[in-house]
Design an enzyme around this catalytic site. Sequence first.
Site, PDB file in Angstrom:
ATOM      1  N   TRP A   1       0.833  -1.203   0.000  1.00 33.88           N
ATOM      2  CA  TRP A   1       0.000   0.000   0.000  1.00 33.88           C
ATOM      3  C   TRP A   1       0.869   1.255   0.000  1.00 33.88           C
ATOM      4  O   TRP A   1       0.522   2.267  -0.615  1.00 33.88           O
ATOM      5  CB  TRP A   1      -0.899  -0.003   1.239  1.00 33.88           C
ATOM      6  CG  TRP A   1      -1.726   1.242   1.397  1.00 33.88           C
ATOM      7  CD1 TRP A   1      -2.946   1.503   0.830  1.00 33.88           C
ATOM      8  CD2 TRP A   1      -1.403   2.409   2.171  1.00 33.88           C
ATOM      9  NE1 TRP A   1      -3.396   2.748   1.209  1.00 33.88           N
ATOM     10  CE2 TRP A   1      -2.469   3.327   2.027  1.00 33.88           C
ATOM     11  CE3 TRP A   1      -0.322   2.762   2.976  1.00 33.88           C
ATOM     12  CZ2 TRP A   1      -2.485   4.567   2.667  1.00 33.88           C
ATOM     13  CZ3 TRP A   1      -0.325   3.997   3.605  1.00 33.88           C
ATOM     14  CH2 TRP A   1      -1.402   4.877   3.447  1.00 33.88           C
ATOM     15  N   HIS A   2       2.022   1.177   0.661  1.00 31.07           N
ATOM     16  CA  HIS A   2       2.876   2.352   0.768  1.00 31.07           C
ATOM     17  C   HIS A   2       3.581   2.691  -0.544  1.00 31.07           C
ATOM     18  O   HIS A   2       3.969   3.848  -0.752  1.00 31.07           O
ATOM     19  CB  HIS A   2       3.927   2.149   1.866  1.00 31.07           C
ATOM     20  CG  HIS A   2       3.400   2.410   3.238  1.00 31.07           C
ATOM     21  ND1 HIS A   2       2.759   1.455   3.991  1.00 31.07           N
ATOM     22  CD2 HIS A   2       3.412   3.529   4.011  1.00 31.07           C
ATOM     23  CE1 HIS A   2       2.407   1.961   5.153  1.00 31.07           C
ATOM     24  NE2 HIS A   2       2.781   3.226   5.197  1.00 31.07           N
ATOM     25  N   GLY A   3       3.781   1.745  -1.399  1.00 31.59           N
ATOM     26  CA  GLY A   3       4.465   2.062  -2.645  1.00 31.59           C
ATOM     27  C   GLY A   3       4.560   0.869  -3.574  1.00 31.59           C
ATOM     28  O   GLY A   3       4.593  -0.289  -3.135  1.00 31.59           O
TER      29      GLY A   3
ATOM     30  N   PHE B   1       1.945   8.195  -1.472  1.00 31.79           N
ATOM     31  CA  PHE B   1       1.284   6.946  -1.142  1.00 31.79           C
ATOM     32  C   PHE B   1      -0.217   7.029  -1.331  1.00 31.79           C
ATOM     33  O   PHE B   1      -0.894   6.046  -1.332  1.00 31.79           O
ATOM     34  CB  PHE B   1       1.597   6.543   0.308  1.00 31.79           C
ATOM     35  CG  PHE B   1       3.085   6.487   0.585  1.00 31.79           C
ATOM     36  CD1 PHE B   1       3.980   5.997  -0.350  1.00 31.79           C
ATOM     37  CD2 PHE B   1       3.586   6.957   1.787  1.00 31.79           C
ATOM     38  CE1 PHE B   1       5.328   5.960  -0.099  1.00 31.79           C
ATOM     39  CE2 PHE B   1       4.950   6.910   2.058  1.00 31.79           C
ATOM     40  CZ  PHE B   1       5.811   6.415   1.111  1.00 31.79           C
TER      41      PHE B   1
END
Length: 474
Positions: free
Chosen positions: A324-326, A474
């Site tokens: 989800w962060h990258g 993000f």
Amino acid sequence: MLFPTATFAIFFLLVLPLSWLTMPWPHRWRPFIVLASYVFYSWWDWRFVFLLAGCTLWNQVLAVRIWRSKVQSQRKALLVLALAGNIGLLGYFKYYDFFVSSSDNMAEIVGLDLPLSLKSIVLPVGVSFFTFMAISYVVDAYRGEFEPTTLEKFAVYLSFFPHLVAGPIVRPSELIPQIETPRDPRRVDTSRAFYLIATGLFKKVVIANYLASSIVDQVFAAPGQHSSLEILIAVYAYAVQIYADFSGYTDIAIGIALLLGFQFPQNFDSPYAAVSVQDFWRRWHMTLSRWLRDYVYIPLGGNRGTSLATYRNLMLTMLIGGLWHGAAWTFVVWGGLHGGALAWERWRRERRSPADATRRTTGRHVWAARIVTFHFVCFAWIFFRSDSFGAAWDMIESLFTNWGAPSPLVTTGVLLAIAVGIGSQYLPARIPRLLMARFSRLPVLGQATVLALALMVTSVLGPEGVAPFIYFQF
């Protein structure tokens, strides 16, 4: 539009009085605040306003149909359709190029040539945040935990500009009931709001930006050209930078929402004082941690099955959290490290005797646990910050192989900023409350003077210009 800019200051000085003037008439206030939020979002790229509006309409229609349907199979099909739309939106804009490049690399290994091409898709700011909030809305409707509201109110919930581009991730039950009725200006906690905005600006503009420009960006860009001491201090500096950057943003967001009459949930609680990785995730980006727990970990089975199933669920949840962060394998590894640590901690707890559990509450054991946890988190941040595995391994290798070399980037200012960033998390909670109470008792002129001095200090100490917030990507 960035919070610590003159543009946003002008925008907010217009929106704040107009919001309170229209607040007694909800059918005027709600369209106004949606319009203001869309203007805020369009300042970056006006075309993505249609994406936000489409996401709003899609989830509202399906949430209402899910709630009204009495046939379980139909409700489940509608939920799958809603989730597919949200995940598809996120997948296309955020992960298309990542999956194409990963598929090409895998195909190349086995000698295949896939007819796929990269599109260099522009990532809409905040898409991860508002899609997660939309998923909360439809899933809560499916579970019967929250009845869908009107399209107008849902549009306010999803687009409300204080949380729109980088959180916190606010649940429907936390914000929509506040939208239902006009806010009372006499109940606004202005002292807390101004304290959060002032400290948030200082953390972002002074601490985070200073560490980024003074050591972090230079060392992570070329780790082989720096000493082991600079590598070590840069890792600590990045840990403070990302905390100051993101918690600073959410402090400002919570403060701005308070001035508008709305309460947001807390998002950070001294994460570097954590005594375990589990404790860290109870303190770091708390709204995301709770979201992953309630919408990923528990649906996977949580801890209701065997120990192995629980470890698997922890690992899968953190892998999803990492992705989800990258859109990069370095983020997956970062999530995997945390998932593995959470599983290992649970395994240890299951085998710990009562006497051992009692010993771990002593001061010496608590501080040892804090130090170990902090250094594990810092080690994982290397993968989070690095552009590639190669860069991450260069950082780790240089950490051990270049001691004794000159370290010009390790300055008194850098060490002081790191000490402030970490040390502030060990301040007793009563100190901020005491400062806010004393501020609230000042006359209006005194409050204005204190705020002006705080802004002046932030402006003088901060670098020229304002770097984008880390979590915008993000």
